[in-house]
Design a protein around this motif. Structure first.
Motif, mmCIF file in Angstrom:
data_model
loop_
_atom_site.group_PDB
_atom_site.id
_atom_site.type_symbol
_atom_site.label_atom_id
_atom_site.label_comp_id
_atom_site.label_asym_id
_atom_site.label_seq_id
_atom_site.Cartn_x
_atom_site.Cartn_y
_atom_site.Cartn_z
ATOM 1 N N VAL A 43 0.560 5.620 6.140
ATOM 2 C CA VAL A 43 0.825 5.546 4.700
ATOM 3 C C VAL A 43 0.067 6.654 3.977
ATOM 4 O O VAL A 43 0.619 7.348 3.104
ATOM 5 C CB VAL A 43 0.427 4.166 4.148
ATOM 6 N N ALA A 44 -1.211 6.841 4.323
ATOM 7 C CA ALA A 44 -2.009 7.890 3.691
ATOM 8 C C ALA A 44 -1.435 9.273 3.964
ATOM 9 O O ALA A 44 -1.578 10.188 3.146
ATOM 10 C CB ALA A 44 -3.447 7.816 4.188
ATOM 11 N N ALA A 45 -0.740 9.428 5.094
ATOM 12 C CA ALA A 45 -0.121 10.708 5.445
ATOM 13 C C ALA A 45 1.266 10.879 4.824
ATOM 14 O O ALA A 45 1.984 11.819 5.167
ATOM 15 C CB ALA A 45 -0.025 10.835 6.967
ATOM 16 N N LYS A 46 1.645 9.936 3.963
ATOM 17 C CA LYS A 46 2.885 10.004 3.183
ATOM 18 C C LYS A 46 4.142 9.788 4.017
ATOM 19 O O LYS A 46 5.223 10.233 3.635
ATOM 20 C CB LYS A 46 2.984 11.342 2.427
ATOM 21 N N LEU A 47 4.009 9.085 5.144
ATOM 22 C CA LEU A 47 5.190 8.804 5.948
ATOM 23 C C LEU A 47 6.027 7.691 5.342
ATOM 24 O O LEU A 47 7.250 7.663 5.488
ATOM 25 C CB LEU A 47 4.778 8.415 7.377
ATOM 26 N N GLU A 49 -4.012 -9.173 2.008
ATOM 27 C CA GLU A 49 -5.052 -8.780 1.058
ATOM 28 C C GLU A 49 -6.325 -8.346 1.767
ATOM 29 O O GLU A 49 -6.939 -7.335 1.412
ATOM 30 C CB GLU A 49 -5.362 -9.944 0.118
ATOM 31 N N ASN A 50 -6.766 -9.111 2.744
ATOM 32 C CA ASN A 50 -8.020 -8.831 3.421
ATOM 33 C C ASN A 50 -8.004 -7.464 4.104
ATOM 34 O O ASN A 50 -9.005 -6.745 4.115
ATOM 35 C CB ASN A 50 -8.310 -9.923 4.455
ATOM 36 N N ILE A 51 -6.859 -7.101 4.666
ATOM 37 C CA ILE A 51 -6.731 -5.800 5.315
ATOM 38 C C ILE A 51 -6.667 -4.682 4.279
ATOM 39 O O ILE A 51 -7.256 -3.615 4.457
ATOM 40 C CB ILE A 51 -5.481 -5.768 6.214
ATOM 41 N N CYS A 52 -5.986 -4.931 3.185
ATOM 42 C CA CYS A 52 -5.876 -3.916 2.129
ATOM 43 C C CYS A 52 -7.243 -3.547 1.564
ATOM 44 O O CYS A 52 -7.478 -2.402 1.172
ATOM 45 C CB CYS A 52 -4.970 -4.418 1.004
ATOM 46 N N ARG A 53 -8.158 -4.511 1.527
ATOM 47 C CA ARG A 53 -9.499 -4.238 1.010
ATOM 48 C C ARG A 53 -10.265 -3.264 1.898
ATOM 49 O O ARG A 53 -11.276 -2.701 1.468
ATOM 50 C CB ARG A 53 -10.281 -5.541 0.858
ATOM 51 N N GLN A 54 -9.811 -3.072 3.120
ATOM 52 C CA GLN A 54 -10.489 -2.165 4.043
ATOM 53 C C GLN A 54 -9.914 -0.748 4.003
ATOM 54 O O GLN A 54 -10.393 0.133 4.713
ATOM 55 C CB GLN A 54 -10.404 -2.726 5.469
ATOM 56 N N MET A 55 -8.895 -0.530 3.168
ATOM 57 C CA MET A 55 -8.291 0.793 3.056
ATOM 58 C C MET A 55 -9.151 1.706 2.168
ATOM 59 O O MET A 55 -9.834 1.241 1.267
ATOM 60 C CB MET A 55 -6.881 0.687 2.475
ATOM 61 N N ASN A 56 -9.069 3.006 2.430
ATOM 62 C CA ASN A 56 -9.794 4.003 1.639
ATOM 63 C C ASN A 56 -9.096 4.191 0.293
ATOM 64 O O ASN A 56 -7.987 4.722 0.236
ATOM 65 C CB ASN A 56 -9.826 5.331 2.401
ATOM 66 N N PRO A 57 -9.726 3.766 -0.831
ATOM 67 C CA PRO A 57 -9.048 3.848 -2.136
ATOM 68 C C PRO A 57 -8.787 5.281 -2.596
ATOM 69 O O PRO A 57 -7.989 5.496 -3.508
ATOM 70 C CB PRO A 57 -10.027 3.131 -3.074
ATOM 71 N N GLU A 58 -9.437 6.248 -1.986
ATOM 72 C CA GLU A 58 -9.190 7.639 -2.368
ATOM 73 C C GLU A 58 -7.882 8.155 -1.767
ATOM 74 O O GLU A 58 -7.303 9.113 -2.269
ATOM 75 C CB GLU A 58 -10.350 8.526 -1.911
ATOM 76 N N ARG A 59 -7.430 7.509 -0.709
ATOM 77 C CA ARG A 59 -6.203 7.946 -0.035
ATOM 78 C C ARG A 59 -5.046 6.973 -0.227
ATOM 79 O O ARG A 59 -3.882 7.359 -0.101
ATOM 80 C CB ARG A 59 -6.471 8.112 1.461
ATOM 81 N N ILE A 60 -5.371 5.719 -0.533
ATOM 82 C CA ILE A 60 -4.347 4.681 -0.587
ATOM 83 C C ILE A 60 -4.511 3.828 -1.834
ATOM 84 O O ILE A 60 -5.623 3.425 -2.182
ATOM 85 C CB ILE A 60 -4.423 3.788 0.674
ATOM 86 N N ALA A 61 -3.400 3.558 -2.503
ATOM 87 C CA ALA A 61 -3.390 2.652 -3.653
ATOM 88 C C ALA A 61 -2.807 1.310 -3.211
ATOM 89 O O ALA A 61 -1.858 1.258 -2.427
ATOM 90 C CB ALA A 61 -2.557 3.237 -4.786
ATOM 91 N N ILE A 108 0.850 -1.187 0.000
ATOM 92 C CA ILE A 108 0.000 0.000 0.000
ATOM 93 C C ILE A 108 0.892 1.246 0.000
ATOM 94 O O ILE A 108 1.922 1.295 0.680
ATOM 95 C CB ILE A 108 -0.977 0.039 1.190
ATOM 96 N N VAL A 109 0.488 2.225 -0.817
ATOM 97 C CA VAL A 109 1.195 3.511 -0.922
ATOM 98 C C VAL A 109 0.146 4.612 -0.924
ATOM 99 O O VAL A 109 -1.036 4.366 -1.193
ATOM 100 C CB VAL A 109 2.049 3.592 -2.210
ATOM 101 N N HIS A 110 0.556 5.843 -0.618
ATOM 102 C CA HIS A 110 -0.411 6.940 -0.675
ATOM 103 C C HIS A 110 -0.780 7.220 -2.125
ATOM 104 O O HIS A 110 -0.046 6.858 -3.068
ATOM 105 C CB HIS A 110 0.127 8.194 0.024
#
Length: 300
Positions: free
Chosen positions: A231-235, A242-254, A168-170
């Motif tokens: 990550v979303a804050a660009k640190l 995979e299961n956790i990545c699906r819970q990330m906000n796609p507008e902030r995280i790729a 995951i990246v910002h």
């Protein structure tokens, strides 16, 4: 001395703290201290070396601890048998759950089990899989979720998840538009990873070293959602299941697939092979086997 005194003593031995034992048992700390002191006076020995806030078993205390566990287990077994005979299913089960596993897989499973066995108290303890395995081995936990592989000569297991780690990246990161990335491409990146008591800590660092670089770690945490926010804050970047990545906000995280190499994330419930299983533990294992059928596992 009665069974309650032994239970208090065992809790202090397991937690290494009179205060933590009192919190777990939901009694006052002076009550715990008095019970242990009364035991010491009755037995004529010192059970704990008290150093600051820590309580460590003496040699004599360790001997009593080993015997006390057997006595309490036998008492619990008798209580469970009587409960079953009167159709009043009761008990207590200590389950270790890594934060990612608890968030992604088990709320519904735990809810269904409680609905079927409302008299069984589930004490859910969250920390890293490495610590969970250690506490199952030393008897502090009855059962728990860990990252495979594990010690087949020590534990029975029921596999419950087979995924891979993803990157995951910002959303404005140079790699955000890609669909996949090799681990070697991340050599110059800042990594946000789990703490050392999490199995993924060592697994990610080892994979990076095998790919030719030592990862530059800028932050460690025990919480996957906090890692996502960092990550979303660009640190930095992070590798999560995979299961956790699906819970990330796609507008902030790729989210990108990780290749060359892929890093597996396989979870399993484990329990000791050579210990007494309470009625509550046996029913939990039987229940989990209905949720995850046709999996490895053994219930005596």
């Amino acid at each position: 001395m009665d069974i309650r005194h032994l239970q208090y003593f065992i809790e202090v031995a397991l937690t290494g703290s009179f205060t933590k034992a009192a919190e777990t048992l939901r009694v006052s700390q002076p009550t715990i201290s008095k019970v242990v002191k009364d035991m010491e006076e009755e037995l004529g020995i010192l059970l704990f070396n008290r150093t600051g806030k820590k309580a460590e078993l003496t040699n004599e205390g360790q001997m009593i601890f080993n015997q006390a566990k057997d006595i309490v287990n036998s008492f619990d077994n008798l209580s469970s048998a009587l409960s079953q005979a009167t159709h009043l299913v009761k008990g207590k089960l200590r389950i270790g759950l890594p934060p990612m596993a608890g968030a992604g897989y088990f709320p519904e499973v735990i809810g269904q089990f409680h609905e079927r066995y409302p008299g069984i108290m589930l004490e859910l303890i969250e920390y890293g899989a490495r610590k969970i395995a250690e506490d199952i081995e030393n008897g502090a936990l009855d059962i728990g979720v860990v990252l495979l592989p594990t010690k087949h000569d020590v534990y029975h297991s029921i596999p419950i998840a087979d995924e891979k780690l993803k990157l995951i990246v910002h959303s404005e990161h140079r790699l955000a538009a890609q669909t996949e990335v090799s681990l070697s491409e991340l050599a110059a990146e800042a990594f946000i990873i789990f703490r050392e008591d999490f199995s993924l800590h060592e697994r990610i660092i080892s994979a990076c070293i095998s790919s030719g670089f030592q990862p530059r770690v800028v932050c460690e945490s025990s919480q996957w959602d906090f890692i996502g926010n960092l990550v979303a804050a660009k640190l930095g970047i992070a590798l999560l299941p995979e299961n956790i990545c699906r819970q990330m906000n796609p507008e902030r995280i790729a989210t990108l697939s990780l290749v060359q190499p892929e890093i597996p994330w396989k979870l399993a419930f484990i329990w000791r092979k050579d210990v007494y299983l309470s009625f509550a533990a046996k029913e939990w294992i039987r229940f989990v086997q209905t949720i995850y059928p046709n999996k490895e596992g053994f219930l005596p």
